[in-house]
Design an enzyme around this catalytic site. Structure first.
Site, PDB file in Angstrom:
ATOM      1  N   ILE A 148       0.893  -1.173   0.000  1.00 54.86           N
ATOM      2  CA  ILE A 148       0.000   0.000   0.000  1.00 54.86           C
ATOM      3  C   ILE A 148       0.922   1.210   0.000  1.00 54.86           C
ATOM      4  O   ILE A 148       1.357   1.690   1.052  1.00 54.86           O
ATOM      5  CB  ILE A 148      -0.929   0.020   1.233  1.00 54.86           C
ATOM      6  CG1 ILE A 148      -1.693  -1.296   1.367  1.00 54.86           C
ATOM      7  CG2 ILE A 148      -1.894   1.201   1.157  1.00 54.86           C
ATOM      8  CD1 ILE A 148      -2.650  -1.594   0.240  1.00 54.86           C
ATOM      9  N   HIS A 151       0.195   4.870   1.955  1.00 55.17           N
ATOM     10  CA  HIS A 151       0.033   5.025   3.408  1.00 55.17           C
ATOM     11  C   HIS A 151       1.206   4.331   4.107  1.00 55.17           C
ATOM     12  O   HIS A 151       1.380   3.123   3.995  1.00 55.17           O
ATOM     13  CB  HIS A 151      -1.289   4.423   3.880  1.00 55.17           C
ATOM     14  CG  HIS A 151      -1.719   4.899   5.236  1.00 55.17           C
ATOM     15  ND1 HIS A 151      -2.968   5.454   5.476  1.00 55.17           N
ATOM     16  CD2 HIS A 151      -1.075   4.914   6.427  1.00 55.17           C
ATOM     17  CE1 HIS A 151      -3.064   5.780   6.751  1.00 55.17           C
ATOM     18  NE2 HIS A 151      -1.920   5.449   7.352  1.00 55.17           N
ATOM     19  N   LEU A 152       1.978   5.114   4.802  1.00 60.25           N
ATOM     20  CA  LEU A 152       3.174   4.631   5.501  1.00 60.25           C
ATOM     21  C   LEU A 152       2.831   3.479   6.448  1.00 60.25           C
ATOM     22  O   LEU A 152       1.846   3.538   7.180  1.00 60.25           O
ATOM     23  CB  LEU A 152       3.779   5.788   6.295  1.00 60.25           C
ATOM     24  CG  LEU A 152       5.019   5.504   7.123  1.00 60.25           C
ATOM     25  CD1 LEU A 152       6.196   5.150   6.231  1.00 60.25           C
ATOM     26  CD2 LEU A 152       5.348   6.716   7.991  1.00 60.25           C
ATOM     27  N   HIS A 153       3.651   2.438   6.441  1.00 62.49           N
ATOM     28  CA  HIS A 153       3.463   1.338   7.392  1.00 62.49           C
ATOM     29  C   HIS A 153       4.778   0.582   7.557  1.00 62.49           C
ATOM     30  O   HIS A 153       5.531   0.410   6.612  1.00 62.49           O
ATOM     31  CB  HIS A 153       2.355   0.374   6.920  1.00 62.49           C
ATOM     32  CG  HIS A 153       2.576  -0.192   5.560  1.00 62.49           C
ATOM     33  ND1 HIS A 153       2.329   0.524   4.401  1.00 62.49           N
ATOM     34  CD2 HIS A 153       3.014  -1.413   5.152  1.00 62.49           C
ATOM     35  CE1 HIS A 153       2.592  -0.222   3.346  1.00 62.49           C
ATOM     36  NE2 HIS A 153       3.019  -1.411   3.775  1.00 62.49           N
ATOM     37  N   GLN A 154       5.035   0.187   8.771  1.00 62.22           N
ATOM     38  CA  GLN A 154       6.246  -0.563   9.098  1.00 62.22           C
ATOM     39  C   GLN A 154       5.897  -2.022   9.366  1.00 62.22           C
ATOM     40  O   GLN A 154       4.988  -2.313  10.139  1.00 62.22           O
ATOM     41  CB  GLN A 154       6.943   0.018  10.325  1.00 62.22           C
ATOM     42  CG  GLN A 154       8.159  -0.780  10.769  1.00 62.22           C
ATOM     43  CD  GLN A 154       9.158   0.053  11.525  1.00 62.22           C
ATOM     44  OE1 GLN A 154      10.033   0.682  10.946  1.00 62.22           O
ATOM     45  NE2 GLN A 154       9.018   0.087  12.830  1.00 62.22           N
TER      46      GLN A 154
END
Length: 202
Positions: A148, A151-154
């Site tokens: 995605i 949208h930033l995600h770790q």
């Protein structure tokens, strides 16, 4: 079982005496393959990775109840949820609530909480799953492999000494030994300050 002759039924459940069906009851051609049923992946297969800009799953998730959204913990600026397409059981994502694409766009407060939630997630996963290590990282941008990208995600992926086999290389398949709902419950219940009730949507 209606319509299946009694002589084509085998076995029983000790509890209620109901007979179980066999493969002989259905039209089929046997082969040597075993099958991993993963119907949740149809979303990924049919729609691809990148959602419509108005349908960002990481923006929608906080508006749902925790169980439905697979959220395990909520912070002030970021939250933690299970990856719907995990590499391993317990694969979680830490996301800011704000819709930002890359790490350099995050505020100092968001960065600090993403880091704090990552540390807590590591401790909880170690406690509830006895994992031996972790892969942690962010893919920034679609070209870098972000599922995605907007949208930033770790990613936090727990690892075990014996979690690798030939499936991903030979068969393009990853065997996941536990259901998402069971994993979410264990992590949520193991989170510091957790309560039994699901958190209310934001």
């Amino acid at each position: 079982m209606m319509g299946i002759p009694a002589d084509r039924l085998r076995g029983s459940d000790a509890g209620d005496g109901r007979a179980s069906e066999t493969a002989a009851d259905f039209a089929s051609v046997p082969d040597a393959f075993q099958r991993l049923w993963t119907p949740h992946r149809m979303v990924y297969i049919q729609d691809g990775q990148q959602p419509h800009p108005d349908d960002c799953p990481f923006c929608i998730a906080p508006s749902l109840d925790d169980e439905k959204a697979l959220i395990v913990a909520r912070g002030t600026h970021a939250y933690v949820l299970l990856n719907l397409f995990p590499y391993n059981s317990g694969h979680v994502l830490v996301c800011p609530y704000r819709h930002v694409a890359t790490y350099d766009q995050a505020t100092p407060e968001e960065i600090a909480e993403i880091g704090e939630l990552t540390q807590i997630a590591m401790r909880v996963l170690t406690n509830v799953s006895n994992c031996d290590g972790f892969n942690i990282g962010m893919n920034q941008g679609r070209i870098a492999g972000a599922g995605i990208a907007e949208h930033l995600h770790q990613h936090i992926v727990p690892r075990w000494a014996l979690d690798s086999n030939f499936f991903p290389i030979i068969a393009g398949t990853k065997a996941i030994p536990r259901l998402l709902g069971d994993v979410r419950r264990d992590i949520a219940e193991g989170w510091p300050g957790a309560t039994t009730a699901a958190a209310a949507p934001r």
